[in-house]
Write an enzyme that holds these catalytic residues in place. Structure first.
Site, PDB file in Angstrom:
ATOM      1  N   THR A   3     -16.771 -18.233  -5.803  1.00  0.00           N
ATOM      2  CA  THR A   3     -17.565 -18.929  -4.801  1.00  0.00           C
ATOM      3  C   THR A   3     -17.145 -20.384  -4.629  1.00  0.00           C
ATOM      4  OG1 THR A   3     -19.810 -19.633  -4.185  1.00  0.00           O
ATOM      5  CG2 THR A   3     -19.306 -19.579  -6.524  1.00  0.00           C
ATOM      6  N   THR A   4     -17.418 -20.921  -3.459  1.00  0.00           N
ATOM      7  CA  THR A   4     -17.187 -22.338  -3.193  1.00  0.00           C
ATOM      8  C   THR A   4     -18.365 -23.172  -3.669  1.00  0.00           C
ATOM      9  OG1 THR A   4     -15.992 -21.695  -1.211  1.00  0.00           O
ATOM     10  CG2 THR A   4     -16.648 -23.999  -1.369  1.00  0.00           C
ATOM     11  N   THR A   5     -19.522 -22.546  -3.777  1.00  0.00           N
ATOM     12  CA  THR A   5     -20.711 -23.327  -4.124  1.00  0.00           C
ATOM     13  C   THR A   5     -20.672 -23.742  -5.582  1.00  0.00           C
ATOM     14  OG1 THR A   5     -23.094 -23.488  -3.777  1.00  0.00           O
ATOM     15  CG2 THR A   5     -22.291 -21.449  -4.768  1.00  0.00           C
TER      16      THR A   5
ATOM     17  N   ASP B 174     -22.495 -17.273  -1.188  1.00  0.00           N
ATOM     18  CA  ASP B 174     -23.246 -17.677   0.014  1.00  0.00           C
ATOM     19  C   ASP B 174     -22.898 -16.816   1.230  1.00  0.00           C
ATOM     20  OD1 ASP B 174     -22.812 -20.880  -1.316  1.00  0.00           O
ATOM     21  OD2 ASP B 174     -24.741 -19.893  -1.095  1.00  0.00           O
TER      22      ASP B 174
ATOM     23  N   LYS C  78     -28.481 -33.070  -3.540  1.00  0.00           N
ATOM     24  CA  LYS C  78     -28.677 -31.898  -2.675  1.00  0.00           C
ATOM     25  C   LYS C  78     -28.738 -30.623  -3.490  1.00  0.00           C
ATOM     26  CE  LYS C  78     -26.740 -28.204  -0.588  1.00  0.00           C
ATOM     27  NZ  LYS C  78     -25.821 -27.163  -1.138  1.00  0.00           N
TER      28      LYS C  78
ATOM     29  N   ASP D 242     -18.296 -12.899  -3.457  1.00  0.00           N
ATOM     30  CA  ASP D 242     -18.609 -14.221  -2.919  1.00  0.00           C
ATOM     31  C   ASP D 242     -20.125 -14.390  -3.064  1.00  0.00           C
ATOM     32  OD1 ASP D 242     -18.586 -16.574  -1.142  1.00  0.00           O
ATOM     33  OD2 ASP D 242     -19.420 -15.200   0.334  1.00  0.00           O
TER      34      ASP D 242
ATOM     35  N   GLU E 169     -27.436 -19.862   3.552  1.00  0.00           N
ATOM     36  CA  GLU E 169     -27.017 -21.089   4.233  1.00  0.00           C
ATOM     37  C   GLU E 169     -28.169 -21.839   4.922  1.00  0.00           C
ATOM     38  OE1 GLU E 169     -24.479 -22.667   3.624  1.00  0.00           O
ATOM     39  OE2 GLU E 169     -22.918 -21.236   3.031  1.00  0.00           O
TER      40      GLU E 169
ATOM     41  N   ASN F 196     -26.036 -23.417  -8.443  1.00  0.00           N
ATOM     42  CA  ASN F 196     -26.634 -22.625  -7.359  1.00  0.00           C
ATOM     43  C   ASN F 196     -26.520 -21.137  -7.636  1.00  0.00           C
ATOM     44  OD1 ASN F 196     -27.103 -25.072  -6.190  1.00  0.00           O
ATOM     45  ND2 ASN F 196     -25.400 -24.948  -4.740  1.00  0.00           N
TER      46      ASN F 196
HETATM   47  C1  XBP Z   1     -20.072 -21.331   0.918  1.00  0.00           C
HETATM   48  C2  XBP Z   1     -19.747 -22.771   0.937  1.00  0.00           C
HETATM   49  C3  XBP Z   1     -20.597 -23.727   0.128  1.00  0.00           C
HETATM   50  C4  XBP Z   1     -22.054 -23.675   0.589  1.00  0.00           C
HETATM   51  C5  XBP Z   1     -22.833 -24.895   0.136  1.00  0.00           C
HETATM   52  O1  XBP Z   1     -19.727 -20.879  -0.369  1.00  0.00           O
HETATM   53  O2  XBP Z   1     -18.781 -23.162   1.592  1.00  0.00           O
HETATM   54  O3  XBP Z   1     -20.075 -25.028   0.335  1.00  0.00           O
HETATM   55  O4  XBP Z   1     -22.069 -23.691   2.023  1.00  0.00           O
HETATM   56  O5  XBP Z   1     -22.766 -25.007  -1.281  1.00  0.00           O
HETATM   57  P1  XBP Z   1     -19.235 -19.319  -0.614  1.00  0.00           P
HETATM   58  P2  XBP Z   1     -22.316 -26.411  -1.941  1.00  0.00           P
HETATM   59  O6  XBP Z   1     -17.768 -19.421  -1.008  1.00  0.00           O
HETATM   60  O7  XBP Z   1     -20.127 -18.820  -1.710  1.00  0.00           O
HETATM   61  O8  XBP Z   1     -19.438 -18.560   0.686  1.00  0.00           O
HETATM   62  O9  XBP Z   1     -23.104 -27.511  -1.260  1.00  0.00           O
HETATM   63  O10 XBP Z   1     -22.652 -26.253  -3.412  1.00  0.00           O
HETATM   64  O11 XBP Z   1     -20.835 -26.507  -1.671  1.00  0.00           O
HETATM   65 MG    MG Z   2     -19.623 -16.907   1.734  1.00  0.00          MG
END
Ligand code: XBP
Ligand code: MG
Length: 228
Positions: A115-117, A10, A78, A8, A17, A121
């Site tokens: 990842t969700t991001t 973030d 953003k 993962d 975050e 990023n």
């Molecule tokens: C965490 C998330 C993301 C980030 C912000 O991702 O939920 O939405 O908070 O990034 P991860 P975006 O799966 O890596 O923990 O604004 O690009 O979504």
């Molecule tokens: Mg995460």
């Protein structure tokens, strides 16, 4: 037999975050929206994965309608702000991450991201921490906007496994959040959890192990023992 680590981003690779929250707030301000997410706001909103989905939830909570504004455009701005902030190079990888990545590369394990991001990023983080393009470090990258359903749905981990060409039994996920853990487990993966600043105290039932950070893991041999 362990063949791949799926990270993962973030909260797992780095404590990103607060930088995301700064990028959200500076973008809201530059667009004249008058919103400013406090840490407490963000802690509550983080249970919604995905920046666009998080903004839509906030708009709804404020009594508005997500269709009132161009959320994709706002989120694009953003992301541009976030990658600029990341490029300033003030954010280190979390403890034990670089050592684990280096050990895995030396052992010819495959490395992947789920990842969700946004992909941009991931690129920015890899460039500023390792000085290389993300796909040189992680030949397989599955990111938020590539899947129909974000974490806790299994889609992004399933996409990473598909791109790795591996069954779930040959890989292990490394996560920081309950949503990420659920996503990895739903994809059939064992999951190591290292809670981050915003996820401490979440329910990590189903984790193969919960560690304070990856220095406490005991290296690849300890991970191999989890998967056998
Ligand atoms: C965490 C998330 C993301 C980030 C912000 O991702 O939920 O939405 O908070 O990034 P991860 P975006 O799966 O890596 O923990 O604004 O690009 O979504
Ligand atoms: Mg995460």
């Amino acid at each position: 037999m362990l063949e791949a680590l799926i990270f993962d981003v973030d909260g797992t690779l780095a404590e990103t975050e607060e930088l995301h929250r700064q990028a959200f707030n500076e973008t809201f301000a530059s667009h004249g929206l008058g919103w400013c997410w406090t840490r407490d706001d963000y802690h509550r909103l983080l249970t919604t994965t995905g920046g666009k989905e998080r903004i839509a939830r906030y708009v709804t909570e404020m009594g508005g309608s997500p269709s009132d504004l161009d959320i994709p455009a706002l989120h694009f701005a953003k992301t541009a702000r976030y990658t600029d902030l990341m490029a300033q190079g003030n954010l280190p990888l979390r403890a034990g991450v670089q050592a684990l990545i280096d050990e895995a590369r030396a052992a010819d394990l495959k490395l992947a991201i789920a990842t969700t991001t946004s992909r941009a990023n991931v690129e920015a983080l890899c460039l500023v921490t390792y000085g290389v393009a993300a796909d040189l470090l992680f030949p397989v990258i599955a990111s938020g906007d590539e899947v129909a359903a974000k974490k806790p749905a299994p889609d992004v981990y399933q996409l990473a496994l598909d791109r790795l060409g591996l069954p779930a039994a040959r890989a292990i996920a490394l996560e920081d959040s309950a949503n990420g853990l659920k996503s990895a487990r739903a994809a059939g993966l064992l999951c190591i959890v290292s809670p981050s600043a915003y996820t401490a105290g979440e329910d990590f039932s189903g984790a193969a192990i919960v560690v304070k950070d990856f220095t406490a893991l005991g290296g690849l041999d300890a991970i191999r023992r989890l998967i056998t």
